[in-house]
Design a protein around this motif. Structure first.
Motif, PDB file in Angstrom:
ATOM      1  N   VAL A  28      55.758  64.016   3.021  1.00 54.80           N
ATOM      2  CA  VAL A  28      56.144  62.747   2.380  1.00 54.80           C
ATOM      3  C   VAL A  28      56.991  61.904   3.329  1.00 54.80           C
ATOM      4  O   VAL A  28      56.766  60.698   3.476  1.00 54.80           O
ATOM      5  N   VAL A  29      57.970  62.531   3.992  1.00 51.21           N
ATOM      6  CA  VAL A  29      58.839  61.787   4.904  1.00 51.21           C
ATOM      7  C   VAL A  29      58.043  61.232   6.078  1.00 51.21           C
ATOM      8  O   VAL A  29      58.211  60.060   6.463  1.00 51.21           O
ATOM      9  N   LEU A  30      57.158  62.052   6.644  1.00 52.13           N
ATOM     10  CA  LEU A  30      56.357  61.583   7.776  1.00 52.13           C
ATOM     11  C   LEU A  30      55.439  60.438   7.365  1.00 52.13           C
ATOM     12  O   LEU A  30      55.310  59.433   8.074  1.00 52.13           O
ATOM     13  N   LEU A  31      54.806  60.576   6.198  1.00 54.77           N
ATOM     14  CA  LEU A  31      53.955  59.502   5.688  1.00 54.77           C
ATOM     15  C   LEU A  31      54.767  58.229   5.446  1.00 54.77           C
ATOM     16  O   LEU A  31      54.360  57.127   5.830  1.00 54.77           O
ATOM     17  N   ALA A  32      55.921  58.381   4.803  1.00 56.28           N
ATOM     18  CA  ALA A  32      56.751  57.222   4.474  1.00 56.28           C
ATOM     19  C   ALA A  32      57.244  56.517   5.733  1.00 56.28           C
ATOM     20  O   ALA A  32      57.209  55.282   5.818  1.00 56.28           O
ATOM     21  N   VAL A  33      57.699  57.292   6.708  1.00 56.96           N
ATOM     22  CA  VAL A  33      58.224  56.692   7.940  1.00 56.96           C
ATOM     23  C   VAL A  33      57.112  55.993   8.720  1.00 56.96           C
ATOM     24  O   VAL A  33      57.274  54.846   9.164  1.00 56.96           O
ATOM     25  N   GLN A  34      55.978  56.662   8.890  1.00 53.90           N
ATOM     26  CA  GLN A  34      54.889  56.069   9.673  1.00 53.90           C
ATOM     27  C   GLN A  34      54.323  54.825   8.994  1.00 53.90           C
ATOM     28  O   GLN A  34      54.107  53.798   9.637  1.00 53.90           O
ATOM     29  N   VAL A 316      64.888  61.396   0.874  1.00 54.48           N
ATOM     30  CA  VAL A 316      65.169  61.411   2.318  1.00 54.48           C
ATOM     31  C   VAL A 316      64.591  60.166   2.984  1.00 54.48           C
ATOM     32  O   VAL A 316      65.218  59.545   3.847  1.00 54.48           O
ATOM     33  N   SER A 317      63.387  59.772   2.564  1.00 58.69           N
ATOM     34  CA  SER A 317      62.714  58.603   3.152  1.00 58.69           C
ATOM     35  C   SER A 317      63.498  57.327   2.920  1.00 58.69           C
ATOM     36  O   SER A 317      63.646  56.489   3.822  1.00 58.69           O
ATOM     37  N   PHE A 318      64.020  57.148   1.706  1.00 60.67           N
ATOM     38  CA  PHE A 318      64.814  55.957   1.416  1.00 60.67           C
ATOM     39  C   PHE A 318      66.097  55.936   2.249  1.00 60.67           C
ATOM     40  O   PHE A 318      66.546  54.870   2.689  1.00 60.67           O
ATOM     41  N   ALA A 319      66.682  57.112   2.481  1.00 57.70           N
ATOM     42  CA  ALA A 319      67.888  57.182   3.311  1.00 57.70           C
ATOM     43  C   ALA A 319      67.568  56.788   4.753  1.00 57.70           C
ATOM     44  O   ALA A 319      68.330  56.038   5.389  1.00 57.70           O
ATOM     45  N   VAL A 320      66.442  57.263   5.262  1.00 61.67           N
ATOM     46  CA  VAL A 320      66.028  56.916   6.629  1.00 61.67           C
ATOM     47  C   VAL A 320      65.728  55.420   6.729  1.00 61.67           C
ATOM     48  O   VAL A 320      66.119  54.751   7.697  1.00 61.67           O
TER      49      VAL A 320
END
Length: 371
Positions: A28-34, A316-320
């Motif tokens: 999820v984090v990798l998808l969200a960041v990319q 985590v994604s929103f924090a990043v």
């Protein structure tokens, strides 16, 4: 009963369940960041075009980006003004140039000159309307890059002294070269562009007149140039920077990689969990439970894992994304993207459950009595 059994199967081996959640979180984090970087890149590429006051862009033939167009001859403006439906044609100058800091070190910037056709937006400090003849507006995101401390700072472009009269918030450049906004006359002076020439001419179309028709007339009137509607020039820039340079493919490729990793991790842990509970599933079959019932248990395990892993991952994604807001490469995590990621996560986990479903489909209830 289905949900209760699914949860018991998941928490029976807490270490394995934790690995599943970490795998989903990572995906999820990798998808969200990319994907967030991809959306952020799109916004940076088209921001200047979206904020320009014009319906049609006139550019040198073959131009495919705002920053790299060549200079027009100057006759284009008067030719465009003679086309019915055109109410105004305003020049814009845009080009890369070297910015020299106080310590004499240099960095590349994009000079943007106009007389109100493409003014800076999101002004946070100072005033664009009060720019001095040598005044410029820059984005505070690039303060360290440009070696400035705020309004009143000075620097040079091509040996000419400039003063920062305004700071903006959130005007990023995909090329990483900051935009430097100034008057048209100053931009021409810095870039040695003749007073009757420009990089672009932006034509305004009379209200009620079809832009497409005016564009066709301009193409006939101005052979050897590239004529774009705002939407077309927007798309041309996106195609060039995201796919012509490969940057967009790399970002989307990273998202696909995250999806694959997440699917494999979840599939592996669900399959292992299913193997460990084959005897229990066989008992259910022997007691008369249908294959569909057992499939529901496995799919419920996948769904519970998906929602828990997604909740951790999106937090985590929103924090990043929040931490990237004031960087040159912001991550845009929109509500629409977050909702799409939830759907993708649930589908990913459901697909991962297929191997487990195939395994239990072959269970022979008689194995219970053979133990």
């Amino acid at each position: 009963m289905v949900t209760k059994l699914a949860i018991r199967n998941l928490v029976h081996d807490r270490a394995r369940f934790l690995v599943t959640l970490i795998g989903i979180l990572f995906a999820v984090v990798l998808l969200a960041v990319q994907l967030g970087l991809y959306l952020g890149a799109r916004k940076m590429i088209v921001d200047t075009i979206d904020h320009a006051n014009g319906d049609i862009w006139i550019a040198a033939y073959g131009s495919n980006s705002f920053e790299q167009a060549t200079i027009l001859h100057g006759r284009e403006r008067f030719a465009a003004l003679s086309v019915p439906g055109v109410t105004a044609v305003e020049p814009v100058v845009a080009s890369f140039a070297p910015w020299t800091r106080d310590d004499t070190s240099t960095t590349s910037v994009v000079v943007v000159g106009s007389d109100g056709t493409l003014p800076p937006w999101n002004v946070a400090e100072g005033s664009v309307s009060a720019l001095s003849p040598d005044g410029v507006a820059v984005d505070r995101t690039y303060a360290d890059t440009l070696g400035i401390s705020g309004v009143g700072s000075v620097a040079e472009i091509n040996g000419q002294r400039l003063r920062v009269d305004a700071l903006t918030e959130g005007i990023r450049s995909f090329t990483t070269s900051p935009y430097i906004f100034m008057s048209l006359a100053k931009a021409r002076e810095l870039l040695s562009v003749p007073s009757d020439q420009a990089t672009f001419y932006l034509a305004k179309v009379q209200p009620g007149v079809a832009v497409s028709g005016v564009k066709r007339a301009l193409e006939t009137k101005l052979p050897g140039t590239s004529i774009f509607t705002k939407a077309e020039f927007r798309q041309t820039n996106l195609d060039y920077w995201l796919f012509g340079t490969g940057a967009g493919v790399a970002l989307l490729g990273g998202a696909v990689l995250g999806l694959i990793i997440g699917t494999v991790v979840v599939a592996q842990t669900l399959y292992s969990s299913t193997k460990d509970h084959l005897a229990e599933f066989a008992t259910l079959r022997a007691l008369g439970s249908s294959s569909f019932y057992i499939h529901k248990v496995i799919l419920t395990q996948a769904t519970v894992s998906a929602f828990l892993g997604y909740a951790l991952g999106i937090a985590v994604s929103f924090a990043v994304a929040q931490a990237s807001l004031h960087t040159p490469m912001p991550i845009m995590l929109t509500p629409q993207l977050a909702a799409m990621l939830l759907v993708v996560t649930v589908v990913m986990c459901a697909v991962s459950a297929l191997s487990s479903i195939f395994k239990v489909t072959k269970i022979d209830p008689a194995m219970v009595f053979a133990r």
